[in-house]
Design a protein around this motif. Structure first.
Motif, PDB file in Angstrom:
ATOM      1  N   LEU A 143       0.821  -1.218   0.000  1.00 33.38           N
ATOM      2  CA  LEU A 143       0.000   0.000   0.000  1.00 33.38           C
ATOM      3  C   LEU A 143       0.851   1.262   0.000  1.00 33.38           C
ATOM      4  O   LEU A 143       0.463   2.277  -0.579  1.00 33.38           O
ATOM      5  CB  LEU A 143      -0.941  -0.007   1.200  1.00 33.38           C
ATOM      6  N   SER A 144       1.983   1.222   0.678  1.00 31.24           N
ATOM      7  CA  SER A 144       2.877   2.378   0.674  1.00 31.24           C
ATOM      8  C   SER A 144       4.294   1.890   0.953  1.00 31.24           C
ATOM      9  O   SER A 144       4.501   0.817   1.523  1.00 31.24           O
ATOM     10  CB  SER A 144       2.461   3.429   1.720  1.00 31.24           C
ATOM     11  N   LEU A 145       5.261   2.716   0.542  1.00 30.41           N
ATOM     12  CA  LEU A 145       6.664   2.363   0.698  1.00 30.41           C
ATOM     13  C   LEU A 145       7.465   3.627   0.973  1.00 30.41           C
ATOM     14  O   LEU A 145       7.309   4.642   0.289  1.00 30.41           O
ATOM     15  CB  LEU A 145       7.194   1.679  -0.576  1.00 30.41           C
ATOM     16  N   GLN A 146       8.298   3.569   2.019  1.00 36.12           N
ATOM     17  CA  GLN A 146       9.238   4.633   2.326  1.00 36.12           C
ATOM     18  C   GLN A 146      10.644   4.042   2.356  1.00 36.12           C
ATOM     19  O   GLN A 146      10.836   2.936   2.861  1.00 36.12           O
ATOM     20  CB  GLN A 146       8.940   5.281   3.681  1.00 36.12           C
ATOM     21  N   THR A 147      11.600   4.772   1.831  1.00 37.53           N
ATOM     22  CA  THR A 147      12.977   4.316   1.828  1.00 37.53           C
ATOM     23  C   THR A 147      13.824   5.212   2.723  1.00 37.53           C
ATOM     24  O   THR A 147      13.667   6.441   2.721  1.00 37.53           O
ATOM     25  CB  THR A 147      13.558   4.323   0.406  1.00 37.53           C
ATOM     26  N   HIS A 148      14.713   4.566   3.499  1.00 36.94           N
ATOM     27  CA  HIS A 148      15.623   5.277   4.390  1.00 36.94           C
ATOM     28  C   HIS A 148      17.049   4.883   4.006  1.00 36.94           C
ATOM     29  O   HIS A 148      17.537   3.816   4.409  1.00 36.94           O
ATOM     30  CB  HIS A 148      15.356   4.917   5.852  1.00 36.94           C
ATOM     31  N   PRO A 149      17.741   5.694   3.205  1.00 36.20           N
ATOM     32  CA  PRO A 149      19.096   5.340   2.780  1.00 36.20           C
ATOM     33  C   PRO A 149      20.062   5.279   3.958  1.00 36.20           C
ATOM     34  O   PRO A 149      20.035   6.132   4.861  1.00 36.20           O
ATOM     35  CB  PRO A 149      19.468   6.465   1.810  1.00 36.20           C
ATOM     36  N   LEU A 150      20.927   4.268   3.946  1.00 33.51           N
ATOM     37  CA  LEU A 150      21.989   4.118   4.925  1.00 33.51           C
ATOM     38  C   LEU A 150      23.322   4.058   4.194  1.00 33.51           C
ATOM     39  O   LEU A 150      23.384   3.998   2.961  1.00 33.51           O
ATOM     40  CB  LEU A 150      21.787   2.855   5.758  1.00 33.51           C
TER      41      LEU A 150
END
Length: 482
Positions: A143-150
């Motif tokens: 339904l939704s996607l968030q990305t957190h770059p490391l």
């Protein structure tokens, strides 16, 4: 993302897709057949019964061609939908709303469960695609996607809708096989359907209106976490916490930020490390609170007591410190001792801490002359929430304490607290009676004369309006707002 993606290669606008490879094969078969027929005709045509055999062969070929044409028009070139998983063609799909009987494509939507999942994948092409494919194979919708770059990968945060029969362990196993690491999952609800920017703006608006909303906003922003505000100068004296730089400090599962009015704000989430994106959002929210300074909503309710006196209930803060100290002076040592459980002479030292909107919410009961005769505190204590009451002796046994307590509990319910507790003495029958009148499940613990009463809020209804915006209950005659 579902199995519907595979249908694109099979049908467009409900009709079978035309493949050029099939045309080439049919054309090659046609030329081969013509060559064979020509050879047979030359061989038979020179025999005694050649013309008759040619006529019979022509009739057989015409009949075969007619049968092939009839069969092709009836069955088409599309493979059976049941064998390939493709959708029925436009002519064969039944009309009606999604979820109607016979429509299997929306079963997951009707009976699905919402999940929040976070996993770490390699920062390389195809890693996210493999993860999405693994979820689609199990009919899990993203339904939704968030990305957190490391620095060494990417943390992907999903909101999923999965079939109700699919367990969390099955989802995490599929993610692990697709390359996901450090996977964490928990059940979600309808509130998680709000997209991240909208949620952050809403939390910022609430924080801008009320300084006491900051801990609640951080908890809603970051999920289940423990928030502690350590004052720069402790009430009992002694050394305060180590100062932190203006930009704050992020240490895996702990973030430390400069607290408003000095001190340190500590946020801990042992079960899940914070990402730099979450740290930046929390720091922006705390910075907004710092810039706006102390503030509370100014609404108030005027209640009429049974004997006819009017009492105003409103929010209080450190600006009411002088009036609160004056009420202390009018209270008897016994009343102060039951409230503060320590030396009566030290009671005034706690007021500045208790009235700070950074640490909770305070309600004041005020007479028409402006004199404060009652205080109720709702204090954020890490993962727990404390309620406390102090009513001036002359105004006790009039229902003021019960009114303040009911409003404080309503605030706790609105804030999403699971329980509230009150620390008092076993001889404080007024506080015990007020807690019992809440009508909530209560737990009692007594240690060396100190009574701790915990009220569980899982059965309490959530109030629609805020308790300080609208009169919730009235004492005697109806109340009115100013």
């Amino acid at each position: 993302m579902t199995a519907e993606m595979s249908d694109v290669t099979r049908a467009k606008h409900g009709r079978p897709v035309h493949h050029w490879r099939r045309d080439v094969v049919e054309l090659a078969a046609l030329f081969t057949a013509v060559a064979v027929a020509d050879g047979v005709a030359n061989l038979i045509g020179h025999g005694p019964d050649g013309p008759a055999l040619l006529v019979i062969s022509a009739l057989v070929l015409a009949g075969t061609a007619g049968f092939h044409t009839w069969w092709a028009r009836r069955h088409g070139h599309a493979p059976p939908a049941g064998d390939t998983g493709a959708r029925p063609t436009a002519e064969r799909r039944s009309a009606g709303l999604c979820g109607q009987p016979g429509d299997d494509t929306d079963d997951v939507t009707d009976t699905g469960a919402l999940w929040r999942m976070r996993t770490t994948v390699k920062d390389e092409p195809g890693s996210l695609a493999a993860l999405c494919t693994a979820l689609a194979e199990r009919h899990v919708d993203i339904l939704s996607l968030q990305t957190h770059p490391l620095a060494d990968g990417t943390v992907d945060e999903f909101l999923l809708r999965a079939p109700a029969v699919l367990q969390a362990t099955e989802i995490t196993r599929a993610v692990s096989q697709a390359g996901g690491e450090s996977t964490w999952i928990e059940r979600a609800d309808a509130h998680d359907l709000v997209d991240a920017p909208t949620r952050v703006l809403g939390l910022a608006a609430r924080t801008a209106l009320d300084a006491a909303e900051l801990p609640l906003a951080l908890r809603q922003l970051l999920g289940r976490c423990t928030i502690r505000s350590l004052p720069g100068a402790p009430v009992g004296g002694g050394r305060g916490p180590e100062p932190v730089p203006v930009e704050g400090v992020l240490e895996d599962t702990v973030m430390r930020l400069p607290a408003p009015e000095g001190g340190v704000l500590t946020v801990e989430r042992p079960y899940l490390p914070f990402t730099p994106t979450e740290f930046a959002r929390a720091r922006a929210l705390v910075d907004l609170d710092n810039r706006l300074g102390p503030r509370i909503p100014r609404g108030k309710d005027v209640l009429t007591l049974p004997e006819g006196n009017d009492i105003t209930v409103r929010r209080a803060d450190t600006g009411d410190l002088a009036a609160a100290k004056a009420m202390h002076e009018r209270c008897s040592p016994r009343t102060l001792g039951m409230r503060y459980h320590g030396p009566v002479g030290d009671a005034d030292r706690y007021l500045n801490h208790l009235l700070s909107p950074r640490l909770g919410r305070t309600l004041a009961a005020q007479t028409t002359s402006g004199r404060i005769v009652g205080l109720g505190h709702l204090l954020w204590d890490g993962d727990e929430t404390e309620v406390a009451l102090l009513i001036e002796d002359e105004w006790q046994q009039r229902g003021i304490g019960g009114e303040l307590l009911g409003r404080l509990v309503a605030m706790a319910v609105e804030a999403g607290c699971e329980s509230v507790y009150a620390v008092t003495q076993a001889s404080n029958t007024g506080m015990v009676a007020a807690m019992r009148r809440l009508g909530l499940p209560l737990d009692y613990q007594i240690e060396e004369g100190t009574l701790v009463i915990t009220a569980r809020l899982d059965t309490a209804p959530t109030p629609a309006p805020r308790p300080y915006d609208t009169a919730l209950r009235h004492l005697g005659a109806p109340a009115h707002r100013d």
